[in-house]
Design a protein around this motif. Sequence first.
Motif, PDB file in Angstrom:
ATOM      1  N   ALA A 184      38.003  33.082  36.483  1.00 15.36           N
ATOM      2  CA  ALA A 184      38.977  34.327  36.698  1.00 15.36           C
ATOM      3  C   ALA A 184      38.871  34.850  38.174  1.00 15.36           C
ATOM      4  O   ALA A 184      39.320  35.829  38.400  1.00 15.36           O
ATOM      5  CB  ALA A 184      38.780  35.342  35.677  1.00 15.36           C
ATOM      6  N   SER A 185      37.875  34.232  38.917  1.00 15.61           N
ATOM      7  CA  SER A 185      37.838  34.714  40.343  1.00 15.61           C
ATOM      8  C   SER A 185      39.180  35.117  41.173  1.00 15.61           C
ATOM      9  O   SER A 185      39.970  34.134  40.993  1.00 15.61           O
ATOM     10  CB  SER A 185      36.776  33.883  41.127  1.00 15.61           C
ATOM     11  OG  SER A 185      36.785  34.520  42.337  1.00 15.61           O
ATOM     12  N   GLY A 186      39.270  36.412  41.494  1.00 13.49           N
ATOM     13  CA  GLY A 186      40.616  36.535  42.511  1.00 13.49           C
ATOM     14  C   GLY A 186      41.764  36.755  41.669  1.00 13.49           C
ATOM     15  O   GLY A 186      42.858  36.982  42.247  1.00 13.49           O
ATOM     16  N   LEU A 187      41.696  36.694  40.363  1.00 13.62           N
ATOM     17  CA  LEU A 187      42.894  36.845  39.801  1.00 13.62           C
ATOM     18  C   LEU A 187      43.201  38.483  39.209  1.00 13.62           C
ATOM     19  O   LEU A 187      42.132  38.896  39.052  1.00 13.62           O
ATOM     20  CB  LEU A 187      43.070  36.205  38.237  1.00 13.62           C
ATOM     21  CG  LEU A 187      42.754  34.503  38.538  1.00 13.62           C
ATOM     22  CD1 LEU A 187      42.877  33.870  37.136  1.00 13.62           C
ATOM     23  CD2 LEU A 187      43.816  34.040  39.270  1.00 13.62           C
ATOM     24  N   ASP A 188      44.405  38.818  39.217  1.00 17.10           N
ATOM     25  CA  ASP A 188      44.702  40.250  38.773  1.00 17.10           C
ATOM     26  C   ASP A 188      44.733  40.083  37.226  1.00 17.10           C
ATOM     27  O   ASP A 188      44.836  39.319  36.314  1.00 17.10           O
ATOM     28  CB  ASP A 188      46.002  40.550  39.436  1.00 17.10           C
ATOM     29  CG  ASP A 188      47.078  39.624  38.822  1.00 17.10           C
ATOM     30  OD1 ASP A 188      47.310  39.472  37.878  1.00 17.10           O
ATOM     31  OD2 ASP A 188      48.058  39.293  39.901  1.00 17.10           O
ATOM     32  N   PRO A 189      44.978  41.496  36.794  1.00 19.36           N
ATOM     33  CA  PRO A 189      44.758  41.560  35.335  1.00 19.36           C
ATOM     34  C   PRO A 189      45.916  40.874  34.542  1.00 19.36           C
ATOM     35  O   PRO A 189      45.496  40.404  33.353  1.00 19.36           O
ATOM     36  CB  PRO A 189      44.862  43.158  34.985  1.00 19.36           C
ATOM     37  CG  PRO A 189      44.115  43.668  36.361  1.00 19.36           C
ATOM     38  CD  PRO A 189      44.598  42.827  37.444  1.00 19.36           C
ATOM     39  N   GLY A 190      47.013  40.731  34.972  1.00 16.02           N
ATOM     40  CA  GLY A 190      48.162  40.123  34.373  1.00 16.02           C
ATOM     41  C   GLY A 190      48.106  38.700  34.318  1.00 16.02           C
ATOM     42  O   GLY A 190      48.383  38.225  33.124  1.00 16.02           O
ATOM     43  N   GLN A 191      47.523  38.235  35.368  1.00 22.06           N
ATOM     44  CA  GLN A 191      47.138  36.682  35.407  1.00 22.06           C
ATOM     45  C   GLN A 191      46.033  36.521  34.375  1.00 22.06           C
ATOM     46  O   GLN A 191      46.337  35.450  33.728  1.00 22.06           O
ATOM     47  CB  GLN A 191      46.784  36.305  36.734  1.00 22.06           C
ATOM     48  CG  GLN A 191      48.099  36.314  37.758  1.00 22.06           C
ATOM     49  CD  GLN A 191      47.469  35.884  39.032  1.00 22.06           C
ATOM     50  OE1 GLN A 191      46.409  36.532  39.791  1.00 22.06           O
ATOM     51  NE2 GLN A 191      48.090  35.062  39.722  1.00 22.06           N
ATOM     52  N   ILE A 192      45.021  37.290  34.303  1.00 22.54           N
ATOM     53  CA  ILE A 192      44.005  36.951  33.346  1.00 22.54           C
ATOM     54  C   ILE A 192      44.293  37.057  31.972  1.00 22.54           C
ATOM     55  O   ILE A 192      44.264  36.088  31.178  1.00 22.54           O
ATOM     56  CB  ILE A 192      42.889  37.905  33.744  1.00 22.54           C
ATOM     57  CG1 ILE A 192      42.338  37.778  35.048  1.00 22.54           C
ATOM     58  CG2 ILE A 192      41.867  37.925  32.293  1.00 22.54           C
ATOM     59  CD1 ILE A 192      41.233  38.638  35.444  1.00 22.54           C
ATOM     60  N   LEU A 193      45.463  38.167  31.803  1.00 17.39           N
ATOM     61  CA  LEU A 193      45.975  38.150  30.521  1.00 17.39           C
ATOM     62  C   LEU A 193      46.767  36.755  29.873  1.00 17.39           C
ATOM     63  O   LEU A 193      46.661  36.452  28.817  1.00 17.39           O
ATOM     64  CB  LEU A 193      46.738  39.639  30.250  1.00 17.39           C
ATOM     65  CG  LEU A 193      47.262  39.754  28.727  1.00 17.39           C
ATOM     66  CD1 LEU A 193      46.516  39.959  28.047  1.00 17.39           C
ATOM     67  CD2 LEU A 193      48.331  41.076  28.885  1.00 17.39           C
TER      68      LEU A 193
END
Length: 711
Positions: free
Chosen positions: A411-420
């Motif tokens: 999840a490094s460098g991902l924004d909350p939307g991408q992680i979701l």
Amino acid sequence: MHISRVQLVNYRNFERADAKFKSGVNTIIGENGSGKTNLFRGIRLLLDADQLRWAYRLQETDFYRGLKSWRGHWIIISLEFDEVSQDEAIQALFLHGTGVVEQSVVGRATYNLIFRPSAAVRQRLGELAEGDQAALQQILNGITIADYETVFTGKSTANFTDPDAYKTLVGDFEAVSFPKELNPPQLGGPIPRVLSVSKEICFTFVQALRDVVSEFQGQRTNPLLTLLRSKSGEIDPAKLKPITDKVKDLNQAIEDLPDVGEIRSDIRQTIRDTAGETYSPANLAVRSAVPAEAERLFQSLRLFVGETDDDYEGAIHELSLGGANLIYLTLKLLEFKYQKAKQACANFLLIEEPEAHIHTHIQKTLFDRLAYADTQVIYSTHSTHISEVSNVENVNVLSRSGSRCEIFQPASGLDPGQILSLERYLDAVRSNLLFAKSVILVEGDAEEILVPTMVKEVLGISLDELGISLINIRSTGFENVALLFHDDRIRKRCAIVTDLDASFFDITPNEDDTAAVAKLKLKAAGSAEAGLARQARLNSFKAGNSWLSTHFAPCTFEVEFIRSGNAEAAVDSLAAVYSSAPTIRTATEDLRSTDPERFGKRILTMAENIGKGWLAIQLAKRVTTKTRIPPYLLEAIFTAHRPLSRAVLSNMIAHRLRAHDDPALLPPALAQSVRDHAAQYQRGEIELASLLDVLAKALPGDVIIEVLGQA
């Protein structure tokens, strides 16, 4: 307080690795031999009081195995803590040795184990003239493990996994440039042995459950005895005295039995008769072995468990493997609870591969319920069921490349939307991509079913043997998953396979077209347009990312399957699709036609009739060594799996030779020549070009020629 970072340099199978952790529950996943146990051992050397002595006994075998020579190099294991407890005792410890002070209160701290040459050796290295390799080798050749020292430091500021920082602190062995300062400030200050973080924290390690029965039999490893010993020290001796008195009376009563006395006398007399008075024991007694001491009475207790409803309670060795493992894990967790109750400044629970022999539902439930308050839990696992319920932000992925292991944070460098979006895809099926050496993403059921079968039958090796996970995205939203594969996240190859949906028939509008034909042409034109837009989008998405590749079927997978020369597999499947003999005859002619419009429409009609997945199952039953793998799929497979090892390629060649076992088509002498060249190639005696020349003559047009083109 929790561990936020672990750096490993030159330790076992880690050249340099950086693990990131968060508070709460964390998961470490990776293939066998990827370093999960060594990562745990590194943490334990600093935090586990039972392991601390081993920190001063590191050996040559503890150095990274990829070093040309361990001599002169350092092992560094560094822990970084965040949200450090404001407790006075722990603040005093960190302020003294390990803390990074911010406004007079420690919020972040470092704690390092450094295994390095002694000061005398480091001084000699620092006096070397730059570039003097002969003098350097003379010093290194004389170094033994006895010339090394273990030091613990705190307040370090160096990024130990940075190669340039390592050269600054340790030295540049190629350039023969070593620091003259023996204890640079970036290493932090030394921590006296009398001060230890392990004394101030609660730390429990639950090892991998390999042989639970033997663990219960050992005095040192039995978790029940550990619990009983801890409790026996808390019980009032006055309450135990009546029990111990009764045991003593019981023992005396047993010893006073006439039969016992008679046997004792008979034994003594028999010894005298046999060995004579001189060599006979001076004293001999028959006594009860029931312990009368309180602690030993506790140690004599055993656990009995009933797994079924028949009221039978069996010993540990009578339980199922899963039942025994679950009991062991439960006792270790209870041990942790007892320790945690002592109000340590921080609580750490490390659990190694808890899934062994445990039902998948229990795995998920166990993981879900182990969120103890004020406790950092770190799992290592092979289980996709545990990785499924893991928060991707709290996952470290370990990967092996030869003798070297790396650690990635997906999840490094991902924004909350991408992680979701990513979380929604990582279910029990798709999460296996985190365990793979490389990944192929496909859009539908047909590819998921047929591609592995074709690879196994045609090439004689499975995708699993190649270390490839084939993941069905069930859409064309590849970016949601493919973003995992990046320099900042997981450095593994990922091949995206999708359809361009180009039309295989004339879609030019004609005023004579019926309404149905006009609608079909419009739909086909829309699909082709969407396919080109998807191609542009994906190529833009993967631009500049060497870990991603894109591979496109000109039309659809089913059409390309027939176009590649697999019409007979579809013909053999017609009876599973149609019941009418005339329809089967017409369909046979269509599939055997060389006209893309005829065979294309027919195979897609078949897919619509029974579903793409079911048609793929029927086709998979009829895949043989003569089946042709569409070129874009071969390209995807051998772009994801790169480089192709000599051993794997040799096995494929042997499989293809068995597929051409007709002497009329492949003379035995030519076949033997191929085998000889393949063996030479595997041994490294010839290069690929020489092997390809022989194969081209022996097996012209065979799939192995295409594979070699991808190697």
